[in-house]
Scaffold this motif. Structure first.
Motif, mmCIF file in Angstrom:
data_model
loop_
_atom_site.group_PDB
_atom_site.id
_atom_site.type_symbol
_atom_site.label_atom_id
_atom_site.label_comp_id
_atom_site.label_asym_id
_atom_site.label_seq_id
_atom_site.Cartn_x
_atom_site.Cartn_y
_atom_site.Cartn_z
ATOM 1 N N THR A 133 0.833 -1.209 0.000
ATOM 2 C CA THR A 133 0.000 0.000 0.000
ATOM 3 C C THR A 133 0.865 1.255 0.000
ATOM 4 O O THR A 133 0.430 2.312 -0.472
ATOM 5 C CB THR A 133 -0.930 0.019 1.214
ATOM 6 O OG1 THR A 133 -0.153 -0.051 2.422
ATOM 7 C CG2 THR A 133 -1.878 -1.161 1.187
ATOM 8 N N LEU A 134 2.102 1.130 0.526
ATOM 9 C CA LEU A 134 3.008 2.272 0.474
ATOM 10 C C LEU A 134 3.361 2.618 -0.963
ATOM 11 O O LEU A 134 3.529 3.800 -1.307
ATOM 12 C CB LEU A 134 4.277 1.958 1.273
ATOM 13 C CG LEU A 134 5.341 3.064 1.339
ATOM 14 C CD1 LEU A 134 4.758 4.307 1.993
ATOM 15 C CD2 LEU A 134 6.566 2.584 2.093
ATOM 16 N N ASP A 137 0.575 4.693 -2.255
ATOM 17 C CA ASP A 137 0.653 6.061 -1.739
ATOM 18 C C ASP A 137 1.662 6.881 -2.523
ATOM 19 O O ASP A 137 1.400 8.034 -2.910
ATOM 20 C CB ASP A 137 1.040 6.036 -0.257
ATOM 21 C CG ASP A 137 -0.030 5.392 0.603
ATOM 22 O OD1 ASP A 137 -1.156 5.205 0.097
ATOM 23 O OD2 ASP A 137 0.254 5.081 1.774
ATOM 24 N N LEU A 138 2.839 6.302 -2.767
ATOM 25 C CA LEU A 138 3.865 7.018 -3.518
ATOM 26 C C LEU A 138 3.444 7.246 -4.963
ATOM 27 O O LEU A 138 3.755 8.290 -5.559
ATOM 28 C CB LEU A 138 5.186 6.239 -3.467
ATOM 29 C CG LEU A 138 5.827 6.108 -2.080
ATOM 30 C CD1 LEU A 138 7.073 5.246 -2.155
ATOM 31 C CD2 LEU A 138 6.161 7.473 -1.493
ATOM 32 N N ASN A 140 0.372 7.701 -6.015
ATOM 33 C CA ASN A 140 -0.571 8.820 -5.998
ATOM 34 C C ASN A 140 0.149 10.162 -5.917
ATOM 35 O O ASN A 140 -0.217 11.127 -6.609
ATOM 36 C CB ASN A 140 -1.524 8.680 -4.818
ATOM 37 C CG ASN A 140 -2.451 7.496 -4.942
ATOM 38 O OD1 ASN A 140 -2.676 6.992 -6.033
ATOM 39 N ND2 ASN A 140 -2.983 7.032 -3.824
ATOM 40 N N ILE A 141 1.174 10.228 -5.095
ATOM 41 C CA ILE A 141 1.884 11.496 -4.903
ATOM 42 C C ILE A 141 2.729 11.846 -6.117
ATOM 43 O O ILE A 141 2.718 12.981 -6.609
ATOM 44 C CB ILE A 141 2.752 11.417 -3.633
ATOM 45 C CG1 ILE A 141 1.855 11.253 -2.392
ATOM 46 C CG2 ILE A 141 3.615 12.666 -3.494
ATOM 47 C CD1 ILE A 141 2.618 11.010 -1.110
ATOM 48 N N GLU A 160 -8.694 11.808 -2.588
ATOM 49 C CA GLU A 160 -7.512 10.994 -2.859
ATOM 50 C C GLU A 160 -6.456 11.164 -1.768
ATOM 51 O O GLU A 160 -5.792 10.193 -1.376
ATOM 52 C CB GLU A 160 -6.940 11.357 -4.229
ATOM 53 C CG GLU A 160 -7.838 10.930 -5.395
ATOM 54 C CD GLU A 160 -7.345 11.443 -6.729
ATOM 55 O OE1 GLU A 160 -7.688 10.838 -7.770
ATOM 56 O OE2 GLU A 160 -6.614 12.462 -6.736
ATOM 57 N N TRP A 161 -6.276 12.388 -1.292
ATOM 58 C CA TRP A 161 -5.360 12.598 -0.166
ATOM 59 C C TRP A 161 -5.854 11.864 1.073
ATOM 60 O O TRP A 161 -5.054 11.290 1.829
ATOM 61 C CB TRP A 161 -5.213 14.085 0.134
ATOM 62 C CG TRP A 161 -4.217 14.793 -0.726
ATOM 63 C CD1 TRP A 161 -4.456 15.715 -1.714
ATOM 64 C CD2 TRP A 161 -2.794 14.635 -0.674
ATOM 65 N NE1 TRP A 161 -3.292 16.133 -2.286
ATOM 66 C CE2 TRP A 161 -2.233 15.495 -1.658
ATOM 67 C CE3 TRP A 161 -1.938 13.861 0.094
ATOM 68 C CZ2 TRP A 161 -0.871 15.600 -1.875
ATOM 69 C CZ3 TRP A 161 -0.577 13.958 -0.122
ATOM 70 C CH2 TRP A 161 -0.049 14.809 -1.092
ATOM 71 N N THR A 164 -5.156 8.163 0.644
ATOM 72 C CA THR A 164 -3.722 7.918 0.817
ATOM 73 C C THR A 164 -3.340 7.930 2.288
ATOM 74 O O THR A 164 -2.558 7.094 2.760
ATOM 75 C CB THR A 164 -2.914 8.973 0.048
ATOM 76 O OG1 THR A 164 -3.264 8.918 -1.340
ATOM 77 C CG2 THR A 164 -1.422 8.743 0.210
ATOM 78 N N GLY A 165 -3.898 8.887 3.046
ATOM 79 C CA GLY A 165 -3.614 8.938 4.482
ATOM 80 C C GLY A 165 -4.144 7.726 5.219
ATOM 81 O O GLY A 165 -3.471 7.177 6.103
ATOM 82 N N ALA A 167 -4.598 4.708 3.997
ATOM 83 C CA ALA A 167 -3.768 3.552 3.670
ATOM 84 C C ALA A 167 -2.464 3.565 4.469
ATOM 85 O O ALA A 167 -1.994 2.521 4.935
ATOM 86 C CB ALA A 167 -3.468 3.537 2.175
ATOM 87 N N SER A 168 -1.886 4.751 4.652
ATOM 88 C CA SER A 168 -0.654 4.857 5.444
ATOM 89 C C SER A 168 -0.917 4.538 6.905
ATOM 90 O O SER A 168 -0.110 3.864 7.562
ATOM 91 C CB SER A 168 -0.071 6.264 5.303
ATOM 92 O OG SER A 168 0.196 6.575 3.947
#
Length: 239
Positions: A133-134, A137-138, A140-141, A160-161, A164-165, A167-168
């Motif tokens: 999942t990391l 996240d990367l 997406n960014i 989306e943010w 991402t948060g 998932a982290s």
């Protein structure tokens, strides 16, 4: 239907990851060796399932079995940067042949697979999959920067943010408590210690020339201190 097919497609992947964990940790297989054999099986399954290309699908041209060899030849020509058929001019597009970018892809793909198997062996298959999942996240960014993804770059929305948060946070939450392998569960460690004690005594007896005494010992419980439960009295002949 698409969601159902996606869920169904995750079953073989889940079974494969669990099997890899069993082999890597239970058999202590080398990560590079496991990666090599995993790639070989992908080639084998690709050959065995080639007939799927003959199944008529909506919106796609169907290739009959009789044209299989021609299709393979055209694919190889396009892969090397040639134009096998009219309308395949994209095979010779600027930037080099497909073979060049396939080698670049293999470098990244092989690195990812080796690292994933290493995490599976060091941690577990569950941890490795949650850790992917990391990567999302990367992705997406980094997809916001045009120097990485080109003209398709766009800014992330609030939802989306937020995803991402979350998932982290899920990855961090899973790592709050350490994983406990089955061999370290309560009760199993004591049984392993008992088996080790018995095996050590047997080896010692064989080394001392008293292997005939092994058949006269019956252990009914774990050893405690210098007491061993269930020893049947026997007469030991002198030297």
């Amino acid at each position: 239907l698409p969601i159902s097919m996606f869920v169904l497609s995750t079953v073989p992947s889940a079974v494969s990851n669990c099997y890899k964990q069993r082999v890597l940790k239970g058999r202590d297989v080398d990560v590079a060796f496991a990666t090599w054999w995993s790639g070989n099986f992908q080639v084998l399954w690709g050959i065995l399932l080639f007939w799927v290309n003959w199944i008529p699908l909506p919106g796609q041209d169907v290739q009959p079995p009789s044209s299989t060899l021609q299709v393979v030849s055209d694919t190889w020509q396009c892969f090397m940067g040639n134009i096998p058929q009219p309308g395949d001019e994209s095979c010779a597009a600027d930037g080099g042949p497909a073979a060049k970018w396939f080698i670049v892809y293999l470098c990244f793909n092989l690195t990812f697979n080796v690292c994933l198997l290493w995490l599976t062996k060091r941690m577990s298959a569950i941890w490795a999959q949650i850790a992917t999942t990391l990567c999302l996240d990367l992705t997406n960014i980094f997809s916001q920067f045009s120097f990485i993804v080109g003209n398709s770059a766009r800014s992330m929305s609030f939802s989306e943010w937020l995803a991402t948060g979350l998932a982290s946070v899920a990855l961090w939450t899973y790592n709050v408590m350490p994983e406990i392998p089955p061999s370290q569960e309560p009760g199993l460690a004591e049984a392993d210690l008992h088996r080790s004690t018995v095996n050590t005594m047997r080896s010692s007896m064989v080394a001392d020339g008293r292997s005939h005494l092994i058949e006269s010992l019956s252990f009914h419980g774990p050893a405690k201190g210098s007491e061993i439960a269930g020893i049947v009295p026997v007469s030991v002949p002198g030297p």
